[in-house]
Design a protein around this motif. Structure first.
Motif, PDB file in Angstrom:
ATOM      1  N   LEU A 151     -10.787   1.930   7.351  1.00 25.10           N
ATOM      2  CA  LEU A 151     -11.503   0.911   6.577  1.00 25.10           C
ATOM      3  C   LEU A 151     -12.485   0.153   7.456  1.00 25.10           C
ATOM      4  O   LEU A 151     -13.459  -0.402   6.978  1.00 25.10           O
ATOM      5  CB  LEU A 151     -10.519  -0.105   5.984  1.00 25.10           C
ATOM      6  CG  LEU A 151      -9.569   0.370   4.904  1.00 25.10           C
ATOM      7  CD1 LEU A 151      -8.736  -0.799   4.396  1.00 25.10           C
ATOM      8  CD2 LEU A 151     -10.351   0.967   3.736  1.00 25.10           C
ATOM      9  N   MET A 201     -12.020 -10.787   4.316  1.00 26.93           N
ATOM     10  CA  MET A 201     -10.979 -10.322   3.397  1.00 26.93           C
ATOM     11  C   MET A 201     -10.381 -11.502   2.622  1.00 26.93           C
ATOM     12  O   MET A 201     -10.294 -11.465   1.391  1.00 26.93           O
ATOM     13  CB  MET A 201      -9.880  -9.602   4.182  1.00 26.93           C
ATOM     14  CG  MET A 201      -8.721  -9.143   3.334  1.00 26.93           C
ATOM     15  SD  MET A 201      -7.534  -8.158   4.264  1.00 26.93           S
ATOM     16  CE  MET A 201      -6.551  -9.411   5.029  1.00 26.93           C
ATOM     17  N   ARG A 258      -3.716  -5.233  10.991  1.00 25.01           N
ATOM     18  CA  ARG A 258      -5.128  -4.931  10.764  1.00 25.01           C
ATOM     19  C   ARG A 258      -5.957  -5.137  12.025  1.00 25.01           C
ATOM     20  O   ARG A 258      -6.840  -4.344  12.347  1.00 25.01           O
ATOM     21  CB  ARG A 258      -5.680  -5.809   9.631  1.00 25.01           C
ATOM     22  CG  ARG A 258      -5.212  -5.355   8.247  1.00 25.01           C
ATOM     23  CD  ARG A 258      -5.716  -6.282   7.161  1.00 25.01           C
ATOM     24  NE  ARG A 258      -5.216  -5.906   5.858  1.00 25.01           N
ATOM     25  CZ  ARG A 258      -5.825  -5.062   5.035  1.00 25.01           C
ATOM     26  NH1 ARG A 258      -6.966  -4.512   5.404  1.00 25.01           N
ATOM     27  NH2 ARG A 258      -5.304  -4.774   3.863  1.00 25.01           N
ATOM     28  N   THR A 303     -15.267  -2.098  -0.471  1.00 25.48           N
ATOM     29  CA  THR A 303     -13.904  -1.922   0.035  1.00 25.48           C
ATOM     30  C   THR A 303     -13.173  -3.256   0.015  1.00 25.48           C
ATOM     31  O   THR A 303     -12.013  -3.338  -0.375  1.00 25.48           O
ATOM     32  CB  THR A 303     -13.951  -1.375   1.470  1.00 25.48           C
ATOM     33  OG1 THR A 303     -14.969  -0.393   1.534  1.00 25.48           O
ATOM     34  CG2 THR A 303     -12.628  -0.792   1.870  1.00 25.48           C
ATOM     35  N   HIS A 304     -13.905  -4.313   0.433  1.00 25.74           N
ATOM     36  CA  HIS A 304     -13.304  -5.650   0.415  1.00 25.74           C
ATOM     37  C   HIS A 304     -12.859  -6.030  -0.984  1.00 25.74           C
ATOM     38  O   HIS A 304     -11.771  -6.556  -1.195  1.00 25.74           O
ATOM     39  CB  HIS A 304     -14.313  -6.682   0.913  1.00 25.74           C
ATOM     40  CG  HIS A 304     -14.307  -6.831   2.404  1.00 25.74           C
ATOM     41  ND1 HIS A 304     -13.204  -7.237   3.086  1.00 25.74           N
ATOM     42  CD2 HIS A 304     -15.265  -6.619   3.326  1.00 25.74           C
ATOM     43  CE1 HIS A 304     -13.479  -7.272   4.375  1.00 25.74           C
ATOM     44  NE2 HIS A 304     -14.728  -6.889   4.550  1.00 25.74           N
ATOM     45  N   GLN A 318      -2.640   5.036   1.626  1.00 19.08           N
ATOM     46  CA  GLN A 318      -3.483   3.859   1.875  1.00 19.08           C
ATOM     47  C   GLN A 318      -3.183   3.236   3.230  1.00 19.08           C
ATOM     48  O   GLN A 318      -4.080   2.750   3.920  1.00 19.08           O
ATOM     49  CB  GLN A 318      -3.282   2.828   0.762  1.00 19.08           C
ATOM     50  CG  GLN A 318      -3.932   3.252  -0.550  1.00 19.08           C
ATOM     51  CD  GLN A 318      -3.524   2.363  -1.695  1.00 19.08           C
ATOM     52  OE1 GLN A 318      -2.397   1.861  -1.748  1.00 19.08           O
ATOM     53  NE2 GLN A 318      -4.425   2.163  -2.640  1.00 19.08           N
ATOM     54  N   LEU A 329      -5.847   2.779   6.639  1.00 20.16           N
ATOM     55  CA  LEU A 329      -6.183   1.428   7.101  1.00 20.16           C
ATOM     56  C   LEU A 329      -7.169   1.369   8.280  1.00 20.16           C
ATOM     57  O   LEU A 329      -8.178   0.669   8.193  1.00 20.16           O
ATOM     58  CB  LEU A 329      -4.882   0.682   7.429  1.00 20.16           C
ATOM     59  CG  LEU A 329      -4.975  -0.838   7.452  1.00 20.16           C
ATOM     60  CD1 LEU A 329      -5.370  -1.378   6.080  1.00 20.16           C
ATOM     61  CD2 LEU A 329      -3.631  -1.430   7.874  1.00 20.16           C
ATOM     62  N   GLU A 379      -9.851  -4.005  -2.024  1.00 21.24           N
ATOM     63  CA  GLU A 379      -8.661  -4.485  -1.325  1.00 21.24           C
ATOM     64  C   GLU A 379      -8.178  -5.803  -1.909  1.00 21.24           C
ATOM     65  O   GLU A 379      -6.990  -5.983  -2.153  1.00 21.24           O
ATOM     66  CB  GLU A 379      -9.007  -4.710   0.151  1.00 21.24           C
ATOM     67  CG  GLU A 379      -9.097  -3.445   0.939  1.00 21.24           C
ATOM     68  CD  GLU A 379      -8.123  -3.473   2.101  1.00 21.24           C
ATOM     69  OE1 GLU A 379      -8.136  -4.456   2.834  1.00 21.24           O
ATOM     70  OE2 GLU A 379      -7.353  -2.522   2.234  1.00 21.24           O
ATOM     71  N   GLN A 418      -6.513  -5.415  -5.170  1.00 18.16           N
ATOM     72  CA  GLN A 418      -5.179  -4.834  -5.008  1.00 18.16           C
ATOM     73  C   GLN A 418      -4.182  -5.889  -4.510  1.00 18.16           C
ATOM     74  O   GLN A 418      -3.069  -6.000  -5.014  1.00 18.16           O
ATOM     75  CB  GLN A 418      -5.251  -3.671  -4.015  1.00 18.16           C
ATOM     76  CG  GLN A 418      -3.970  -2.863  -3.974  1.00 18.16           C
ATOM     77  CD  GLN A 418      -4.157  -1.567  -3.205  1.00 18.16           C
ATOM     78  OE1 GLN A 418      -5.097  -1.414  -2.441  1.00 18.16           O
ATOM     79  NE2 GLN A 418      -3.256  -0.638  -3.421  1.00 18.16           N
ATOM     80  N   ASN A 419      -4.648  -6.680  -3.529  1.00 19.49           N
ATOM     81  CA  ASN A 419      -3.768  -7.714  -2.995  1.00 19.49           C
ATOM     82  C   ASN A 419      -3.399  -8.740  -4.057  1.00 19.49           C
ATOM     83  O   ASN A 419      -2.257  -9.163  -4.150  1.00 19.49           O
ATOM     84  CB  ASN A 419      -4.455  -8.436  -1.832  1.00 19.49           C
ATOM     85  CG  ASN A 419      -4.613  -7.534  -0.632  1.00 19.49           C
ATOM     86  OD1 ASN A 419      -3.920  -6.531  -0.517  1.00 19.49           O
ATOM     87  ND2 ASN A 419      -5.534  -7.872   0.246  1.00 19.49           N
ATOM     88  N   LEU A 469       0.833  -1.205   0.000  1.00 19.66           N
ATOM     89  CA  LEU A 469       0.000   0.000   0.000  1.00 19.66           C
ATOM     90  C   LEU A 469       0.869   1.257   0.000  1.00 19.66           C
ATOM     91  O   LEU A 469       1.988   1.250   0.509  1.00 19.66           O
ATOM     92  CB  LEU A 469      -0.906   0.002   1.232  1.00 19.66           C
ATOM     93  CG  LEU A 469      -1.796  -1.227   1.426  1.00 19.66           C
ATOM     94  CD1 LEU A 469      -2.706  -1.024   2.639  1.00 19.66           C
ATOM     95  CD2 LEU A 469      -2.635  -1.531   0.211  1.00 19.66           C
TER      96      LEU A 469
END
Lengths: 220, 397
Positions: free
Chosen positions: A109, B321, B308, B5-6, A102, A106, B9, B12-13, A98
């Motif tokens: 989110l 996720m 996280r 958002t999930h 970003q 975090l 994300e 992106q991952n 990220l």
């Protein structure tokens, strides 16, 4: 305001009880800046985890704003962490994929927010830590000091009551260390953010308003 | 946390580890492609075979009467019996046309050369039912009775031409011990599996002439053309009862395109199920591949999971996720697999010269099954990730 009363924490290894914290009494008022010092194995990491709501004490009372939270479920603790606590780690722990922006976003989110709101708040904090021009860089493109600034912005973004910094200067050279400390001190003075800094460095500790020492599971 | 958002994300991952993501979906891709290709290919093959039958006409019904008591039947007068067959055949309901015929294999001779071929004793309706066309002359007529006329099939005609018989009409051919006059030549036809012999390689003579030709020949075959849109089964029943009354000693055998098509459809269902099952095995193996990669990913991203959680992710956020990533992966694999499968089916159709159809069902099934595979095989790694201890994962190196 966080208040710890007679906190005990034991780990059980192969059925053997291993006490780590042996009756911690600790009080933190809004606006405090406290250095937590102690040799390795003294229990300071465990204490930080308990203050940071990542771990449950074995016994004792934890009050957050006069609310006893020992009985809270892991989901509720996650929510409290999200709202009240910001973490700064020794090795930054930014997510490498990220960008700085970003990474700062975090914690947001996990709140119900639009992406625009998240970006706006994250930008504000990045400006505050002096990273305005590097918001779209990835951690690998930033120096250690810059990464720690981003990490501090991430800790700040949710407007927490407390920032828990676990050896925030441990991986930095003397000059950058001082810059990071100046940033934390500035936040404490200007915004009144409560800050707890775990450190080995007497020089760092001396810059805090209060120094608490821990040894063998007890505060001294 | 919003599902959008999930999704963002997870994309992106996944994109940050393109090669790994591709390897992870390869199994699902191949699995889905094989399900889609096998099922579509199977359906195309069946469709092709069915189309061939439809070309012959689905309104045919072939009946053969077989004598079960060889000794006793010789008492009955052959001609009376044959007339009975005709009579019974003509009085059936829901039947448009009927053509009783006899098959004989008497020797055929022309100008001292022996020819191989079948003798068909027929009536004039046979022409209509089998849609026979003539290149020269005329077909057998009911008025011909026992006359020694014959109509040549295409192959026979060509053989005779190669023997030097150019002007065939009016020429004489010896069949058994009699001479027959050529009155017509048939156009080449496709072999019809509801007619006992290949018409191209046959000489057609009047039914009663055939009976006179050989003692053993009887008019024991009938081709029916049933009325349009009639179910073949009630007609079969009425034929059975009609013939059972007139010929108690004979056993009746039926063949009809409807029956064969129904049989083929049933067979095709089993076949498709089997192919789908084989493809599913590949898909399951693909799912295990996704699970593998996801498990590795969970181990590698322990620190991220810890961070996280520290900043406020709940266990179900972490679970969602990883689950989203697994599903996005397999859905993408499924999509590419469906496309690959269709391309393969299309190429097979092209090579085999089948008509290509895009079947919707395998597409939908392939797609949804791959999504299910993602959920199923993504669940365990996601659950594992969500149960990690944040303190454990955040411990400094």
């Amino acid at each position: 305001m966080i208040e710890l009363n007679n906190i005990h924490k034991s780990y059980f290894l192969a059925g053997q009880e291993e006490p780590v914290l042996k009756g911690i009494n600790f009080k933190m008022n809004d606006g405090d800046m406290i250095a937590l010092m102690g040799p390795s194995g003294s229990g300071k990491s465990t204490l930080m985890n308990i203050i940071g709501l990542l771990d449950h004490p074995t016994s004792g009372i934890y009050k957050l704003n006069n609310t006893e939270i020992a009985s809270f479920e892991s989901d509720q603790l996650a929510e409290l962490r999200n709202r009240y606590i910001g973490f700064v780690f020794q090795s930054f722990f930014l997510l490498p994929r990220l960008t700085a922006l970003q990474n700062v976003m975090l914690p947001l989110l996990y709140r119900n927010m639009t992406r625009e709101e998240m970006k706006k708040l994250a930008m504000e904090k990045l400006i505050k830590v002096g990273m305005k021009d590097l918001t779209h860089h990835k951690p690998s493109q930033l120096s250690g000091g810059q990464q720690q600034r981003v990490a501090i912005a991430r800790a700040l973004v949710g407007d927490p009551k407390v920032i828990l910094a676990d050896e925030p200067t441990g991986a930095l050279d003397a000059k950058t260390s001082q810059e990071v400390m100046d940033l934390l001190i500035g936040l404490n003075q200007a915004e009144g953010t409560t800050i707890v800094v775990v450190t080995h460095d007497e020089d760092v500790a001396s810059q805090c308003k209060k120094v608490t020492r821990i040894r063998d599971g007890r505060l001294i | 946390m919003f599902i959008k958002t999930h999704l963002r994300e997870s994309l992106q991952n996944l994109l940050s580890a393109k090669l790994r993501s591709f390897l992870a979906i390869l199994g699902v891709l191949v699995g889905t492609a094989s399900v889609v290709a096998l099922v579509s290919g199977g359906q195309l093959a069946t469709e092709h075979a069915l189309a061939q039958f439809r070309e012959l006409g689905t309104d045919l019904l072939a009946v053969t009467l077989q004598d079960m008591s060889r000794d006793g039947s010789k008492d009955v007068d052959k001609e009376t019996e044959s007339e009975n067959v005709t009579k019974v055949a003509n009085h059936l309901k829901n039947v448009e046309l009927s053509a009783p015929y006899a098959i004989d294999f008497s020797a055929i001779n022309y100008d001292g050369h022996q020819l191989r071929g079948n003798i068909v004793g027929a009536t004039e309706t046979l022409q209509k039912i089998l849609k026979l066309k003539l290149t020269q002359g005329r077909f057998i007529s009911d008025l011909d009775q026992k006359e020694s006329y014959c109509v040549l099939g295409d192959s026979i005609y060509k053989k005779l031409v190669s023997m030097g018989m150019f002007d065939v009409l009016g020429e004489h051919i010896r069949i058994g011990d009699r001479f027959f006059t050529v009155i017509g030549v048939l156009q080449k036809t496709n072999e019809n599996m509801f007619f006992l012999v290949d018409v191209n390689n046959s000489i057609v003579i009047p039914a009663f002439a055939a009976l006179a030709l050989n003692n053993y020949v009887t008019l024991n075959n009938v081709v029916f053309k049933i009325k349009a849109d009639q179910d073949v089964n009630p007609i079969k029943d009425s034929i059975t009862s009609a013939f059972a009354d007139s010929f108690p000693t004979k056993k009746i055998f039926f063949r009809s395109p409807q029956e064969i098509i129904n049989g083929m459809k049933k067979q095709n269902e089993t076949f498709t199920l089997l192919l789908g099952f084989i493809g599913s095995i590949a898909l399951i193996v693909g799912g295990i591949g996704v699970m593998n990669i996801m498990l590795v990913s969970v181990v590698e991203r322990r620190r991220e999971i810890g961070v996280r959680m520290a900043v406020g992710a709940k266990r179900r956020d972490i679970q969602l996720m990883f689950l989203t990533e697994a599903v996005v992966l397999t859905l993408f694999g499924g999509l590419m697999g469906v496309m690959t499968g269709e391309v393969v089916a299309w190429m097979v159709a092209l090579i085999s010269q089948w008509k290509f159809h895009l079947y919707i069902l395998p597409l939908i099934v392939g797609f949804f099954v791959s999504a299910l595979v993602g959920i199923f095989f993504g669940f365990y790694p996601a659950r594992k990730a969500s149960l990690l201890d944040p303190i454990e994962t955040l411990r400094s190196e």
